[in-house]
Design an enzyme around this catalytic site. Sequence first.
Site, PDB file in Angstrom:
ATOM      1  N   SER A  24      47.505  30.498  -1.728  1.00 17.91           N
ATOM      2  CA  SER A  24      46.176  29.876  -1.752  1.00 17.91           C
ATOM      3  C   SER A  24      45.345  30.434  -2.900  1.00 17.91           C
ATOM      4  O   SER A  24      45.179  31.659  -3.018  1.00 17.91           O
ATOM      5  CB  SER A  24      45.432  30.167  -0.442  1.00 17.91           C
ATOM      6  N   HIS A  55      45.652  24.256  -3.044  1.00 16.96           N
ATOM      7  CA  HIS A  55      47.085  24.016  -3.254  1.00 16.96           C
ATOM      8  C   HIS A  55      47.224  22.653  -3.951  1.00 16.96           C
ATOM      9  O   HIS A  55      47.164  21.603  -3.304  1.00 16.96           O
ATOM     10  CB  HIS A  55      47.844  24.012  -1.920  1.00 16.96           C
ATOM     11  N   HIS A  77      52.447  24.648   4.930  1.00 10.51           N
ATOM     12  CA  HIS A  77      52.236  25.549   6.058  1.00 10.51           C
ATOM     13  C   HIS A  77      52.566  24.832   7.362  1.00 10.51           C
ATOM     14  O   HIS A  77      52.358  23.622   7.480  1.00 10.51           O
ATOM     15  CB  HIS A  77      50.766  25.999   6.116  1.00 10.51           C
ATOM     16  N   TYR A  79      50.868  25.055  10.054  1.00 16.19           N
ATOM     17  CA  TYR A  79      49.648  24.536  10.701  1.00 16.19           C
ATOM     18  C   TYR A  79      49.209  23.183  10.159  1.00 16.19           C
ATOM     19  O   TYR A  79      48.362  22.511  10.749  1.00 16.19           O
ATOM     20  CB  TYR A  79      48.496  25.559  10.605  1.00 16.19           C
ATOM     21  N   GLU A  80      49.800  22.760   9.011  1.00 19.99           N
ATOM     22  CA  GLU A  80      49.467  21.427   8.486  1.00 19.99           C
ATOM     23  C   GLU A  80      50.151  20.338   9.315  1.00 19.99           C
ATOM     24  O   GLU A  80      49.892  19.154   9.112  1.00 19.99           O
ATOM     25  CB  GLU A  80      49.905  21.307   7.022  1.00 19.99           C
ATOM     26  N   ALA A 107      47.834  34.653  -0.187  1.00 21.96           N
ATOM     27  CA  ALA A 107      46.543  35.286   0.081  1.00 21.96           C
ATOM     28  C   ALA A 107      46.636  35.841   1.496  1.00 21.96           C
ATOM     29  O   ALA A 107      47.171  35.170   2.384  1.00 21.96           O
ATOM     30  CB  ALA A 107      45.435  34.241   0.003  1.00 21.96           C
ATOM     31  N   MET A 210      49.374  33.150   6.962  1.00 22.33           N
ATOM     32  CA  MET A 210      49.919  32.038   7.763  1.00 22.33           C
ATOM     33  C   MET A 210      51.074  31.345   7.045  1.00 22.33           C
ATOM     34  O   MET A 210      51.260  30.135   7.171  1.00 22.33           O
ATOM     35  CB  MET A 210      48.804  31.022   8.052  1.00 22.33           C
ATOM     36  N   SER A 211      51.822  32.111   6.234  1.00 21.18           N
ATOM     37  CA  SER A 211      52.891  31.463   5.454  1.00 21.18           C
ATOM     38  C   SER A 211      54.003  32.462   5.164  1.00 21.18           C
ATOM     39  O   SER A 211      54.147  33.475   5.841  1.00 21.18           O
ATOM     40  CB  SER A 211      52.317  30.953   4.124  1.00 21.18           C
ATOM     41  N   ASN A 234      40.604  39.562   1.843  1.00 21.72           N
ATOM     42  CA  ASN A 234      39.559  39.957   2.814  1.00 21.72           C
ATOM     43  C   ASN A 234      40.113  41.049   3.704  1.00 21.72           C
ATOM     44  O   ASN A 234      41.325  41.213   3.823  1.00 21.72           O
ATOM     45  CB  ASN A 234      39.157  38.748   3.681  1.00 21.72           C
ATOM     46  N   HIS A 248      37.787  30.298   4.196  1.00 23.03           N
ATOM     47  CA  HIS A 248      38.782  29.910   3.185  1.00 23.03           C
ATOM     48  C   HIS A 248      38.199  29.914   1.767  1.00 23.03           C
ATOM     49  O   HIS A 248      38.887  30.279   0.818  1.00 23.03           O
ATOM     50  CB  HIS A 248      39.365  28.534   3.548  1.00 23.03           C
TER      51      HIS A 248
HETATM   52  O1  LIG Z   1      49.511  31.946   2.642  1.00 25.95           O
HETATM   53  P1  LIG Z   1      48.714  31.191   1.638  1.00 25.95           P
HETATM   54  O2  LIG Z   1      49.255  29.829   1.373  1.00 25.95           O
HETATM   55  O3  LIG Z   1      48.511  31.954   0.358  1.00 25.95           O
HETATM   56  O4  LIG Z   1      47.242  30.962   2.273  1.00 25.95           O
HETATM   57  C1  LIG Z   1      46.514  31.820   3.132  1.00 25.95           C
HETATM   58  O5  LIG Z   1      45.173  31.439   2.985  1.00 25.95           O
HETATM   59  C2  LIG Z   1      44.859  30.383   3.909  1.00 25.95           C
HETATM   60  C3  LIG Z   1      43.629  30.792   4.681  1.00 25.95           C
HETATM   61  O6  LIG Z   1      42.535  31.009   3.840  1.00 25.95           O
HETATM   62  C4  LIG Z   1      46.066  30.254   4.822  1.00 25.95           C
HETATM   63  O7  LIG Z   1      46.839  29.143   4.452  1.00 25.95           O
HETATM   64  C5  LIG Z   1      46.791  31.545   4.596  1.00 25.95           C
HETATM   65  O8  LIG Z   1      48.183  31.451   4.884  1.00 25.95           O
HETATM   66  O1  HPA Z   2      42.488  37.239   7.348  1.00 24.91           O
HETATM   67  C1  HPA Z   2      43.410  36.398   7.254  1.00 24.91           C
HETATM   68  N1  HPA Z   2      44.169  36.045   8.330  1.00 24.91           N
HETATM   69  C2  HPA Z   2      45.164  35.129   8.243  1.00 24.91           C
HETATM   70  N2  HPA Z   2      45.463  34.510   7.111  1.00 24.91           N
HETATM   71  C3  HPA Z   2      44.757  34.809   6.010  1.00 24.91           C
HETATM   72  N3  HPA Z   2      44.868  34.336   4.760  1.00 24.91           N
HETATM   73  C4  HPA Z   2      43.940  34.943   4.010  1.00 24.91           C
HETATM   74  N4  HPA Z   2      43.218  35.814   4.758  1.00 24.91           N
HETATM   75  C5  HPA Z   2      43.726  35.744   6.023  1.00 24.91           C
END
Ligand SMILES: O=P(O)(O)O[C@H]1O[C@H](CO)[C@@H](O)[C@H]1O
Ligand code: HPA
Length: 272
Positions: A24, A55, A77, A79-80, A107, A210-211, A234, A248
């Site tokens: 992300s 993305h 992902h 969750y999509e 991220a 989440m990936s 974060n 996000h």
């Molecule tokens: O894992 P990437 O795709 O970098 O993205 C991360 O950032 C998003 C949340 O801000 C979620 O999709 C999390 O998995």
């Molecule tokens: O704090 C988080 N939690 C889960 N996924 C994330 N992707 C970026 N930051 C986070």
Amino acid sequence: KTATADWLMSQTKHRPQVAIICGSGLGMLADTLKCQDSFAYADIPGFPQSTVQGHAGQLVFGELKGKTCVCMQGRFHMYEGHSLCKTTFPIRVFKLLGVETLIVTNAAGSLADGFQTGDIMIIKDHINFPGLVGLNPLCGPNDDKFGPRFPAMSGCYDKGLRCLAMEIAKELGVASVLQEGVYAMVGGPNFETIAEARLLHRLGVDAVGMSTAPEVVVATHCGLRVFGLSLITNKVVKSYEDTESVNHEGVLEIGRLRSHTVQQLPNSLSYF
Ligand SMILES: O=P(O)(O)O[C@H]1O[C@H](CO)[C@@H](O)[C@H]1O
Ligand code: HPA
């Protein structure tokens, strides 16, 4: 997958050895590729579509320090609403294109006490929470063409590449922001509750997102060498006294601020 790989090979002369998945807000990793050929996911037969902000949804082929690379500007992902098979579809396409090394980036929120926002964590290992309860892209009949029914995962983040990344970071003068740790994948799309954050912390998780884990499982199954990086966007809130909360847009903003540093490592690593 074969039809997709054949179509791509008919559209570009590039034959990539390295694949990079941009997390992300990290799509700029593709910007340094020379002699680019780009394809919108919508135009690639069989490819899923990106639906998340940050993305872009295109596959970029090009040269990086003499190596041919393919870069996913946009990942898929769970969750999509994609099946895990769909989220990892590109990995097997890359294998068919001749890719040997996969660089995954993401991220992530930090749980480790010593981590700061903006740090870069080399992924040493992962905890695949969806995988532990059976949400695994390798579920279903095994395709022996790609790998064994019961693949080992103990060495899935290549030790040689991790050591090399540490050395390169020192040379680049970015070692002070470099960390190494365990990434945990949760299903999302909501960020963690405080109780969940505390649980992850107690389990030894350094960063959460989440990936990534399903991509690494499928890549390891088919014999790709894997290197992974998390940009800490974060700190996960672990205290009921804390009034901050994650969003996000903030995650994407840290990607923009740290783009240069994040670019350097995969660029140097893809050379090896
Ligand atoms: O894992 P990437 O795709 O970098 O993205 C991360 O950032 C998003 C949340 O801000 C979620 O999709 C999390 O998995
Ligand atoms: O704090 C988080 N939690 C889960 N996924 C994330 N992707 C970026 N930051 C986070």
